[in-house]
Design an enzyme around this catalytic site. Structure first.
Site, short mmCIF file in Angstrom:
data_model
loop_
_atom_site.label_atom_id
_atom_site.label_comp_id
_atom_site.label_asym_id
_atom_site.label_seq_id
_atom_site.Cartn_x
_atom_site.Cartn_y
_atom_site.Cartn_z
N GLU A 1 42.68 52.86 33.25
CA GLU A 1 43.11 52.41 34.58
C GLU A 1 44.57 52.77 34.77
OE1 GLU A 1 43.56 48.43 37.39
OE2 GLU A 1 44.00 48.33 35.25
N ASP B 1 42.30 48.61 30.40
CA ASP B 1 42.97 47.88 31.48
C ASP B 1 44.46 48.22 31.50
OD1 ASP B 1 42.71 45.59 33.42
OD2 ASP B 1 44.22 44.71 32.09
N ASP C 1 35.26 46.54 28.84
CA ASP C 1 36.63 46.51 29.33
C ASP C 1 37.49 46.17 28.14
OD1 ASP C 1 38.81 46.23 31.22
OD2 ASP C 1 37.26 45.80 32.70
N HIS D 1 36.81 45.96 41.31
CA HIS D 1 36.96 44.52 41.50
C HIS D 1 38.35 44.12 42.00
CE1 HIS D 1 38.59 45.55 37.66
NE2 HIS D 1 39.20 44.38 37.59
N ASP D 2 39.23 45.10 42.21
CA ASP D 2 40.58 44.81 42.70
C ASP D 2 40.82 45.35 44.11
OD1 ASP D 2 41.36 43.71 40.22
OD2 ASP D 2 41.92 45.68 39.44
C1 GLC Z 1 43.76 45.16 35.93
C2 GLC Z 1 42.47 44.50 36.33
C3 GLC Z 1 42.78 43.29 37.16
C4 GLC Z 1 43.59 42.32 36.31
C5 GLC Z 1 44.84 43.00 35.76
C6 GLC Z 1 45.47 42.20 34.67
O1 GLC Z 1 44.43 45.71 37.00
O2 GLC Z 1 41.66 45.43 36.99
O3 GLC Z 1 41.62 42.68 37.64
O4 GLC Z 1 43.96 41.21 37.07
O5 GLC Z 1 44.53 44.25 35.19
O6 GLC Z 1 44.70 42.27 33.50
#
Ligand code: GLC
Length: 527
Positions: free
Chosen positions: A263, A199, A97, A324-325
């Protein structure tokens, strides 16, 4: 453009929750290494590890305080090298990541930046004077609720944090920041990692004039996501951000056979544009259509047909059922539909990303208030459950803590773990795990599933989604019933036989010119 990524299935590990080898109730790198055989046996071709860098863990690793080392909770650099070597020995790639938008407020860069207005790192982050009345510089909002600005008493300015207050945004307009972060990428690539999941890749650059964002007329206050009350035209997807993603990719491409996935929650045309901007097979934005579109054969078909055609054969689509979100797919759709969603994800053209535990049919776990850990849930009144429910420990066996740890884990284990775990599902021929293994096995034996074109099928039944994967000398047909009733479908010409059903009770069944699909059933056929 030749790449091995098209045939790989990626498995996302949330390291805190996968396997605890040290006995502190938190998963770690050696725990992951212990389980590589399980992953290989399942048919996984690459791992994506959620962040394992040094972090005070306010956002569980997405708040990095040192990009160049591993957090002791997870192990050491040599544990990491060991994991990487063993994964590579088994022909599994490893994606890290990568969090470029913000650091932790405990990162030494931020500590310096915060120390005085004249510090040479002041401009590494985004600082602004208060308005005349002392309020925040503009109306920008944090994803985690409230203003995106935090007043800092010491130097009497606000800093920007698009996420938690503990996650100050880096200033990407400062060339030193750019150089430093590109070096971070090179450091890990040289160490042997196979690429990154980037991310919040759409957030890097912010409007240089710091203009207020307009109100979103489609905002639904009852959903309690205050962030959605504005249209993020000055903080998201600026042209400079797209340019920087291309630059990230050029760093990836300094090395052989690496990959970068971004993402980005956006609509079809923008996903397609991104492929065109980077224009290389070793890049893909995530496609979250299974998470955002309703469970409806027609809507899914419309998206998939258009998506596949628009990006063309040169690029890999991605398909995601959870992360995970986001809520777990079984909780969202129910077991039978989730099995069919998995069949689609793993047989459509492109790279599937499996979230750990999805292969067991793991569900969201209701976390009692006093055990909640997610900063998003704790910050946002009304956003009751946050993301903890989807981050519970992996369920390995029937022992007290699910074989995840010998001590009480950092989050409670899912209630149904006594039935829903690797050990039990390995011996149950109709389990979720058996389904995943069967489909992933088919991907190995039928080349059309990894190399074939996607050919849409007109099923003449609005509840059924059908398509063919056409390889050089082989065709595979997939049919999925999205409804809770039996649905009949005419088959294309040919002597088709069903080789797999999501119910796992059919093998090599010769079909006539028509099949009846049971409620929510998906099947795979070949000639
Ligand atoms: C992304 C991650 C999430 C995190 C956010 C801030 O969306 O998937 O888990 O809280 O970024 O880094």
């Amino acid at each position: 453009m030749n790449s091995t990524w098209g045939a790989r299935v990626v498995y996302q590990i949330y390291p805190r929750s996968f396997k605890d080898s040290s006995g502190d109730g938190i998963g770690d790198l050696n725990g992951i290494t212990e389980k590589l055989d399980y992953l290989k046996d399942l048919g996984i071709g690459a791992l994506w590890l959620s962040p394992i860098y040094c972090s005070p863990m306010h956002d569980f690793g997405y708040d990095i305080s040192n990009y160049y080392d591993i957090d002791p909770i997870f192990g050491t650099l040599s544990d990491f090298d060991n994991l990487l070597r063993k994964a590579h020995d088994k022909d599994m790639k490893v994606l890290m990541d990568f969090v470029p938008n913000h650091t932790s407020f405990e990162h030494p860069w931020f500590k310096e930046s915060r120390s005085s207005q004249n510090n040479h790192k002041r401009d590494w982050y985004i600082w602004k004077k208060p308005k005349k009345n002392g309020s925040a510089p503009n109306n920008w909002l944090s994803q985690f609720g409230g203003s995106a600005w935090k007043f800092d008493e010491k130097t009497e300015e606000y800093y920007l944090h698009t996420f938690d207050v503990s996650q100050p945004d880096l200033n990407w307009r400062n060339p030193h920041v750019v150089d430093e972060i590109l070096n971070v990428m090179r450091y890990w690539l040289k160490r042997g990692v196979d690429g990154f999941r980037v991310d919040v890749a759409y957030y890097l650059y912010k409007d240089p004039f710091f203009r207020d964002e307009p109100y979103n007329p489609a905002y639904l206050p009852e959903l309690n996501m205050q962030y959605d009350s504005l249209l993020h035209i000055y903080t998201l997807a600026l042209p400079e951000t797209l340019h920087m993603l291309k630059k990230f990719h050029s760093v990836i491409n300094e090395f052989d056979d690496r990959f970068m996935v971004c993402e980005i929650y956006t609509f079809l045309q923008e996903i397609v544009n991104l492929y065109r901007i980077v224009d290389h097979q070793s890049f893909a934005p995530f496609n979250f259509s299974f998470l955002s579109l309703p469970w409806n054969a027609q809507e899914q078909k419309r998206f998939i047909d258009e998506f596949d055609e628009m990006i063309g054969d040169d690029f890999f689509p991605t398909y995601v059922l959870g992360n995970h979100d986001k809520p777990r797919i079984v909780t969202k759709l129910g077991e039978d539909a989730a099995r069919t969603a998995a069949l689609l994800q793993l047989t459509l053209r492109g790279i599937p990303f499996i979230y750990y535990g999805e292969e067991l049919g793991m569900k969201n776990m209701d976390i009692p208030k006093e055990k909640m850990k997610d900063p998003m849930a704790l910050n946002m009144k009304g956003f009751h459950f946050g993301r903890d429910p989807v981050r519970t420990p992996m369920q390995w066996d029937t022992t007290q803590y699910g074989g995840f740890s010998n001590v009480e884990p950092w989050l409670p284990i899912e209630k149904e773990s006594a039935e829903r775990n690797v050990a039990s599902e390995e011996i149950d021929k109709e389990s979720f795990l058996s389904l995943y293994k069967s489909i992933l096995n088919l991907r190995k034996t039928r080349k059309s599933l990894t190399e074939g074109k996607y050919i849409p099928l007109e099923c003449k039944n609005p509840h059924v989604l059908g398509f063919i994967r056409r390889g050089v000398d082989e065709e595979t047909l997939i049919l999925a019933n999205f409804s809770e009733e039996i649905q009949g479908v005419e088959l294309p010409t040919g002597d088709w036989k069903t080789i797999l059903s999501t119910k796992l009770d059919v093998k090599n069944r010769k079909e006539q010119n028509r099949v009846n699909l049971r409620p929510f059933e998906g099947i795979v056929l070949c000639i």
